[in-house]
Design a protein around this motif. Sequence first.
Motif, mmCIF file in Angstrom:
data_model
loop_
_atom_site.group_PDB
_atom_site.id
_atom_site.type_symbol
_atom_site.label_atom_id
_atom_site.label_comp_id
_atom_site.label_asym_id
_atom_site.label_seq_id
_atom_site.Cartn_x
_atom_site.Cartn_y
_atom_site.Cartn_z
ATOM 1 N N PRO A 1 0.802 -1.232 0.000
ATOM 2 C CA PRO A 1 0.000 0.000 0.000
ATOM 3 C C PRO A 1 0.833 1.279 0.000
ATOM 4 O O PRO A 1 0.301 2.357 0.279
ATOM 5 N N ASP A 2 2.114 1.188 -0.324
ATOM 6 C CA ASP A 2 2.968 2.384 -0.370
ATOM 7 C C ASP A 2 2.285 3.455 -1.234
ATOM 8 O O ASP A 2 1.908 3.182 -2.375
ATOM 9 N N PRO A 3 2.121 4.682 -0.701
ATOM 10 C CA PRO A 3 1.393 5.712 -1.454
ATOM 11 C C PRO A 3 1.973 5.981 -2.840
ATOM 12 O O PRO A 3 1.214 6.191 -3.797
ATOM 13 N N ALA A 4 3.292 5.971 -2.967
ATOM 14 C CA ALA A 4 3.886 6.243 -4.281
ATOM 15 C C ALA A 4 3.509 5.133 -5.267
ATOM 16 O O ALA A 4 3.293 5.391 -6.466
ATOM 17 N N ILE A 5 3.418 3.922 -4.770
ATOM 18 C CA ILE A 5 3.027 2.802 -5.635
ATOM 19 C C ILE A 5 1.553 2.922 -6.021
ATOM 20 O O ILE A 5 1.185 2.748 -7.186
ATOM 21 N N LEU A 6 0.720 3.257 -5.051
ATOM 22 C CA LEU A 6 -0.701 3.425 -5.370
ATOM 23 C C LEU A 6 -0.885 4.511 -6.428
ATOM 24 O O LEU A 6 -1.660 4.351 -7.370
ATOM 25 N N ARG A 7 -0.138 5.605 -6.289
ATOM 26 C CA ARG A 7 -0.288 6.703 -7.254
ATOM 27 C C ARG A 7 0.237 6.301 -8.632
ATOM 28 O O ARG A 7 -0.322 6.686 -9.659
ATOM 29 N N ALA A 8 1.320 5.496 -8.657
ATOM 30 C CA ALA A 8 1.853 5.051 -9.951
ATOM 31 C C ALA A 8 0.864 4.117 -10.645
ATOM 32 O O ALA A 8 0.740 4.123 -11.875
ATOM 33 N N LEU A 9 0.156 3.319 -9.854
ATOM 34 C CA LEU A 9 -0.765 2.345 -10.445
ATOM 35 C C LEU A 9 -2.072 2.978 -10.905
ATOM 36 O O LEU A 9 -2.701 2.491 -11.847
ATOM 37 N N GLU A 10 -2.478 4.041 -10.226
ATOM 38 C CA GLU A 10 -3.848 4.549 -10.407
ATOM 39 C C GLU A 10 -4.284 4.720 -11.865
ATOM 40 O O GLU A 10 -5.371 4.293 -12.234
ATOM 41 N N PRO A 11 -3.442 5.325 -12.740
ATOM 42 C CA PRO A 11 -3.921 5.528 -14.115
ATOM 43 C C PRO A 11 -4.103 4.223 -14.886
ATOM 44 O O PRO A 11 -4.732 4.228 -15.938
ATOM 45 N N HIS A 12 -3.545 3.131 -14.380
ATOM 46 C CA HIS A 12 -3.537 1.882 -15.151
ATOM 47 C C HIS A 12 -4.493 0.835 -14.609
ATOM 48 O O HIS A 12 -4.569 -0.258 -15.152
ATOM 49 N N VAL A 13 -5.174 1.133 -13.520
ATOM 50 C CA VAL A 13 -6.110 0.156 -12.956
ATOM 51 C C VAL A 13 -7.502 0.789 -12.878
ATOM 52 O O VAL A 13 -7.646 2.007 -12.910
ATOM 53 N N ASP A 14 -8.517 -0.081 -12.770
ATOM 54 C CA ASP A 14 -9.889 0.410 -12.673
ATOM 55 C C ASP A 14 -10.263 0.761 -11.244
ATOM 56 O O ASP A 14 -11.260 1.451 -11.017
ATOM 57 N N GLY A 15 -9.496 0.237 -10.294
ATOM 58 C CA GLY A 15 -9.824 0.500 -8.902
ATOM 59 C C GLY A 15 -8.877 -0.242 -7.988
ATOM 60 O O GLY A 15 -7.892 -0.829 -8.434
ATOM 61 N N VAL A 16 -9.192 -0.184 -6.700
ATOM 62 C CA VAL A 16 -8.327 -0.785 -5.688
ATOM 63 C C VAL A 16 -9.190 -1.634 -4.765
ATOM 64 O O VAL A 16 -10.286 -1.216 -4.369
ATOM 65 N N GLU A 17 -8.695 -2.814 -4.430
ATOM 66 C CA GLU A 17 -9.372 -3.662 -3.453
ATOM 67 C C GLU A 17 -8.676 -3.485 -2.117
ATOM 68 O O GLU A 17 -7.449 -3.539 -2.039
ATOM 69 N N VAL A 18 -9.461 -3.230 -1.068
ATOM 70 C CA VAL A 18 -8.890 -3.082 0.271
ATOM 71 C C VAL A 18 -9.468 -4.164 1.168
ATOM 72 O O VAL A 18 -10.559 -4.673 0.920
ATOM 73 N N ALA A 19 -8.733 -4.510 2.216
ATOM 74 C CA ALA A 19 -9.134 -5.651 3.044
ATOM 75 C C ALA A 19 -9.262 -5.294 4.515
ATOM 76 O O ALA A 19 -9.305 -6.171 5.367
ATOM 77 N N SER A 20 -9.337 -3.987 4.811
ATOM 78 C CA SER A 20 -9.545 -3.568 6.204
ATOM 79 C C SER A 20 -9.967 -2.106 6.199
ATOM 80 O O SER A 20 -9.784 -1.402 5.180
ATOM 81 N N GLY A 21 -10.472 -1.650 7.340
ATOM 82 C CA GLY A 21 -10.806 -0.240 7.464
ATOM 83 C C GLY A 21 -9.562 0.628 7.324
ATOM 84 O O GLY A 21 -9.604 1.718 6.758
ATOM 85 N N GLY A 22 -8.450 0.131 7.834
ATOM 86 C CA GLY A 22 -7.187 0.871 7.737
ATOM 87 C C GLY A 22 -6.778 1.079 6.288
ATOM 88 O O GLY A 22 -6.412 2.184 5.880
#
Length: 377
Positions: A53-74
């Motif tokens: 869940p590293d923020p830089a990784i999430l931001r790099a992925l965002e334009p290339h994925v349709d969404g994100v799956e999360v597995a906790s409230g955190g």
Amino acid sequence: MSAPPGFLRDRMRALERLPAYVYDLDGLRDHVAAVRSALAGGPELFYAAKANPDPAILRALEPHVDGVEVASGGELAHVRATLPGARIAFGGPGKTDEELALAFDLGAERVHVESPYELERLAAAGRPAGVLLRANLRFGTAGAALRMSGPFGMDEQALSRCAGILKDAPSLTLRGVHAHLASGLDAPAMIDLAARITDWALPWLRANGVESPEINLGGGMAVDYAAPGSLFDWKAYAAGLPAHPGVTFRLEPGRALTAYHGWYVTEVLDVKTTHGEHYAVLRGGTHHLRTPVTKGHDQPFTLLAAQGTGDTGEHRPTTLVGQLCTPKDVLARNIPCPRLRPGDLVAFGMAGAYAWNISHHDFLMHPHPDFSYPARV
Ligand SMILES: *Cc1c(COP(=O)(O)O)cnc(C)c1O
């Protein structure tokens, strides 16, 4: 894919502090863009944030994925804060009332429901949500690294109970099913599994009045740590998925998206031979990179002989260990290596998923690693 590209080696040699996690975000973007284009016209692609869940990784992925799956409230709060506009699917067992409330508050587009009790509590909130029921189907998954049996999802009896609960829950909309049944499967095995999930799910969903069904096939696409160059065959997988007009398929891989573009870089502190076995003791260890212990493999690595002393002649089997006072603190065992010296640099590859964030960081209270995101030059 485990050997760092040239520009990255230079940056690794210039790191000020070791150990460090080094992420090649440009390489990651290229990789995920290639996955995306292999899937073009096919399933939606979500990223399972728990892989990294590293923020830089999430931001790099965002334009290339349709969404994100999360597995906790955190994870939900973290992903929403990092990617305010992202589509989010919220799964995972044991969701608390607080976490379910967060699903509404933070606009999770789908909730993957794990039990009738969870669904009852979601319904009692009286707020609108799109629901996928997580199915635990007894399909053989020979060759899987991990089978998601046991407590995950629901058998047919529990699913029928959910169908009954949903009939009396006008705030909730049943959108489809979620079936993440195994991990570590190659494309042919995943195709076979997808067909069996679909053959079961579509009649079930139609019988329960779902008009444009969604089938989330989960993640678990194989990553081979012994053969970093052999990638999951996304093209073959997309081509082999069942074709059903009006049905939305969705994938949520983690490891196969981010594993390849992270490295754990550190240095040799000591070299010793004990009872005929050669050891290199490294700064850091499995409290930073637990993956080889949990998966029981040798983490692939590259030697970047910082001292210029890398002896290319004689190779001898060497075990690379960390600084922890446990015999389990082994990153790679009996790997033929040139003679190592204190100060030599080692870069462990395939450390972009389930690496830092799955490790027991504070055992022995060693300093945490640095994090570096060098841009390609
Ligand atoms: C962990 C997990 C994933 C991602 O699995 P990978 O092996 O990283 O692809 C996807 N969906 C669910 C429900 C999971 O628990």
